[in-house]
Write an enzyme that holds these catalytic residues in place. Structure first.
Site, PDB file in Angstrom:
ATOM      1  N   GLN A   1      -5.363  -0.542  -0.586  1.00  0.00           N
ATOM      2  CA  GLN A   1      -4.275  -1.372  -0.054  1.00  0.00           C
ATOM      3  C   GLN A   1      -3.417  -1.916  -1.212  1.00  0.00           C
ATOM      4  OE1 GLN A   1      -7.593  -2.281   1.382  1.00  0.00           O
ATOM      5  NE2 GLN A   1      -7.238  -0.769   2.940  1.00  0.00           N
TER       6      GLN A   1
ATOM      7  N   GLY B   1       0.818  -1.199   0.000  1.00  0.00           N
ATOM      8  CA  GLY B   1       0.000   0.000   0.000  1.00  0.00           C
ATOM      9  C   GLY B   1       0.856   1.256   0.000  1.00  0.00           C
ATOM     10  N   ASP B   2       0.216   2.400  -0.122  1.00  0.00           N
ATOM     11  CA  ASP B   2       0.881   3.715  -0.076  1.00  0.00           C
ATOM     12  C   ASP B   2       1.837   3.926  -1.245  1.00  0.00           C
ATOM     13  OD1 ASP B   2      -0.289   4.078   2.578  1.00  0.00           O
ATOM     14  OD2 ASP B   2       1.276   2.724   3.277  1.00  0.00           O
ATOM     15  N   GLU B   3       1.577   3.253  -2.385  1.00  0.00           N
ATOM     16  CA  GLU B   3       2.476   3.386  -3.531  1.00  0.00           C
ATOM     17  C   GLU B   3       2.175   4.619  -4.386  1.00  0.00           C
ATOM     18  OE1 GLU B   3       1.686  -1.104  -2.983  1.00  0.00           O
ATOM     19  OE2 GLU B   3       0.480   0.731  -3.085  1.00  0.00           O
TER      20      GLU B   3
ATOM     21  N   ARG C   1     -22.666 -13.578   7.622  1.00  0.00           N
ATOM     22  CA  ARG C   1     -24.029 -13.321   7.152  1.00  0.00           C
ATOM     23  C   ARG C   1     -24.914 -12.642   8.182  1.00  0.00           C
ATOM     24  NH1 ARG C   1     -24.453 -19.395   5.436  1.00  0.00           N
ATOM     25  NH2 ARG C   1     -23.142 -19.352   7.284  1.00  0.00           N
TER      26      ARG C   1
ATOM     27  N   GLY D   1      -6.152   5.203   2.287  1.00  0.00           N
ATOM     28  CA  GLY D   1      -6.126   6.628   1.990  1.00  0.00           C
ATOM     29  C   GLY D   1      -5.335   6.915   0.736  1.00  0.00           C
ATOM     30  N   HIS D   2      -5.904   7.720  -0.162  1.00  0.00           N
ATOM     31  CA  HIS D   2      -5.210   8.163  -1.359  1.00  0.00           C
ATOM     32  C   HIS D   2      -5.003   9.670  -1.256  1.00  0.00           C
ATOM     33  CE1 HIS D   2      -6.935   4.552  -3.824  1.00  0.00           C
ATOM     34  NE2 HIS D   2      -6.011   4.203  -2.963  1.00  0.00           N
TER      35      HIS D   2
ATOM     36  N   LYS E   1      -1.358   5.067  -5.652  1.00  0.00           N
ATOM     37  CA  LYS E   1      -2.428   4.644  -6.561  1.00  0.00           C
ATOM     38  C   LYS E   1      -3.365   5.793  -6.897  1.00  0.00           C
ATOM     39  CE  LYS E   1      -3.683   1.491  -3.615  1.00  0.00           C
ATOM     40  NZ  LYS E   1      -2.553   1.635  -2.655  1.00  0.00           N
ATOM     41  N   GLY E   2      -3.639   6.642  -5.905  1.00  0.00           N
ATOM     42  CA  GLY E   2      -4.544   7.754  -6.137  1.00  0.00           C
ATOM     43  C   GLY E   2      -4.059   8.671  -7.231  1.00  0.00           C
TER      44      GLY E   2
ATOM     45  N   ASP F   1      11.993  11.118  -7.890  1.00  0.00           N
ATOM     46  CA  ASP F   1      12.676  12.301  -7.378  1.00  0.00           C
ATOM     47  C   ASP F   1      13.251  12.043  -5.995  1.00  0.00           C
ATOM     48  OD1 ASP F   1       9.871  12.125  -6.759  1.00  0.00           O
ATOM     49  OD2 ASP F   1      10.027  14.047  -5.739  1.00  0.00           O
TER      50      ASP F   1
ATOM     51  N   THR G   1      -4.725  -7.288   5.132  1.00  0.00           N
ATOM     52  CA  THR G   1      -6.026  -6.642   5.291  1.00  0.00           C
ATOM     53  C   THR G   1      -7.115  -7.710   5.219  1.00  0.00           C
ATOM     54  OG1 THR G   1      -7.351  -4.737   4.587  1.00  0.00           O
ATOM     55  CG2 THR G   1      -6.410  -6.121   2.832  1.00  0.00           C
TER      56      THR G   1
ATOM     57  N   ARG H   1       5.971   5.095   8.347  1.00  0.00           N
ATOM     58  CA  ARG H   1       6.071   3.855   7.583  1.00  0.00           C
ATOM     59  C   ARG H   1       7.475   3.275   7.674  1.00  0.00           C
ATOM     60  NH1 ARG H   1       3.151   7.045   2.755  1.00  0.00           N
ATOM     61  NH2 ARG H   1       1.002   6.873   3.500  1.00  0.00           N
TER      62      ARG H   1
END
Length: 423
Positions: A222, A13-15, A143, A41-42, A17-18, A331, A237, A303
């Site tokens: 995720q 995660g946290d790559e 259920r 979170g994004h 994606k957003g 960068d 997750t 992280r």
């Protein structure tokens, strides 16, 4: 008929994606969230404004893309309503561009209390965000969950009160705080009224959009190594943030999927507990964290950081059918004099390029590295691959040669426009 592009995380995660979704949403008419809850979170920078999106697909920021929360999401109405309010304050036309699946399961306060209780009692901590995600998915598969559509049924209050009472008995028996039954019922009746205009049968809606040739982007939450089946279990997750979860979390079929974008950083990071082969528990890892601003969007937790792991990347590419890589934070890594990438593991004296999620395997694996030249300088203004310094090009070329997958998008800075697109 149109095909849906998919954006997935390849590690923990946290790559970023957003950011990939935000780029694709410039061309997309529909953006979909398929799995997870407000534990994800994004973060996207748009015109100097930082948006931390937790439930609504980040594609909505284009102000022209229909944002759809799919049936695979577990939904905290209070968080969602807060996000809607925030977007409206920034002149995002949410009312015209948000749809919520009637089949999505709802998170209630007792799920959060149960999450805290279960994590506190674990012999080995997982590092859950304690947002009730796991217990909500437990109710779904046991259920006894309550779906969005259930909030509009005549017996909603009766069903909800029963669930609160059952969970309060369990919490009380464990010596944990119980929930205020009347307050929850009142709050969720109000939430239901606020959200009702957005609720629809999103499965039918998405297939209609595809038949109308609307370009669709599905954004994962995720990432692959946190998948309940394919991640480093049990430090994962509670859903499937891999390609299978995209299908079951939306109602799309395999034939509806087009390009699959696998998102990575030029280094790696992880939040929470669990094995992490390339983690750097030294000043180098600390420097990566500081340069990359590696703190959780939702939890603000620092992280764990380390070099890029190409062994696990190949695994993620295979599982998800990735055909394009989005490489972020070039960068950041370019500020080191030299940096490394892991291309093999040494396990009990034997070198291998095969990945396994077996905990003993990962804990005994030692990374085998290739070193690269850094000092890229300021690359935020680069808009073509050829404008990048040769050292940066060499790194990208090595990733492509190793994985057999094209690096199509390269993030060169924090701002929205700092991205190289390779056609």
């Amino acid at each position: 008929m149109s095909k849906a592009s998919v954006v997935l995380g390849c590690f923990y995660g946290d790559e970023g994606k957003g950011r990939t979704t935000d780029y694709l949403a410039q061309f997309a008419e529909v953006a979909v969230r398929a799995t997870g809850g407000n534990n994800a979170g994004h973060t996207i920078n748009v015109n100097g404004v930082k948006f931390a999106m937790r439930l609504i697909p980040s594609g909505i920021l284009s102000n022209k893309t229909m944002a759809v929360i799919g049936n695979g999401v577990v939904l905290n109405p209070e968080v969602l309503i807060g996000e809607i309010k925030m977007l409206k304050e920034h002149d995002i036309d949410v009312d015209s561009h948000l749809k919520i699946s009637d089949k999505a399961h709802v998170i209630f306060p007792y799920h959060c209390n149960m999450d805290v209780m279960l994590e506190n009692k674990r012999a080995n901590k997982i590092g859950t965000t304690k947002n009730g995600i796991g217990p909500a998915y437990c109710d779904k598969f046991e259920r006894s969950g309550i779906r969005v559509e259930d909030m509009y049924k005549a017996n909603f209050e009766e069903v909800l009160r029963h669930q609160i009472q059952v969970k309060n008995e369990q919490l009380a028996a464990a010596g944990e705080p119980i929930c205020d039954e009347d307050a929850i019922v009142a709050d969720y009746k109000e939430y239901a009224a606020i959200l009702k205009p957005y609720v629809t049968d999103t499965v039918t809606l998405l297939h209609r959009y595809l038949k109308e040739d609307k370009y669709m982007v599905v954004e994962g939450a995720q990432a692959t190594l946190l998948d309940i089946d394919f991640g480093s279990y049990p430090y994962v997750t509670s859903s499937n943030p891999t390609i299978g979860g995209i299908l079951t979390g939306t109602g799309l079929s395999a034939r509806d999927i087009g390009d699959v974008y696998g998102v990575i950083k030029a280094y790696s990071s992880r939040v929470g507990e669990g094995p992490y082969v390339t983690e750097l528990k030294d000043e180098v890892g600390d420097r990566i964290r500081d340069l990359g601003h590696e703190y959780g969007t939702v939890t603000k937790r620092p992280r764990r950081c380390g070099w890029l792991d190409l062994v696990s990347l190949k695994y993620a590419i295979d599982i998800n059918g990735v055909n394009y890589i989005n490489l972020n934070h070039m960068d950041t890594i370019g500020q080191f004099d030299t940096f490394k990438a892991c291309y093999a593991y040494e396990v009990n004296g034997v070198e291998t390029q095969d990945f396994s999620t077996n905990e003993e395997f990962l804990n005994s694996a030692k990374p085998v590295y290739k070193e690269f030249e850094g000092n890229f300088g300021d690359i935020s203004g680069c808009r073509t691959f050829e404008e990048l310094p040769k050292a940066a090009q060499d790194y990208v070329n090595f990733i492509e040669e190793y994985t057999g997958c094209k690096v199509k998008l390269i993030g060169t800075g924090a701002e929205r426009e700092c991205m190289i697109v390779r056609e």
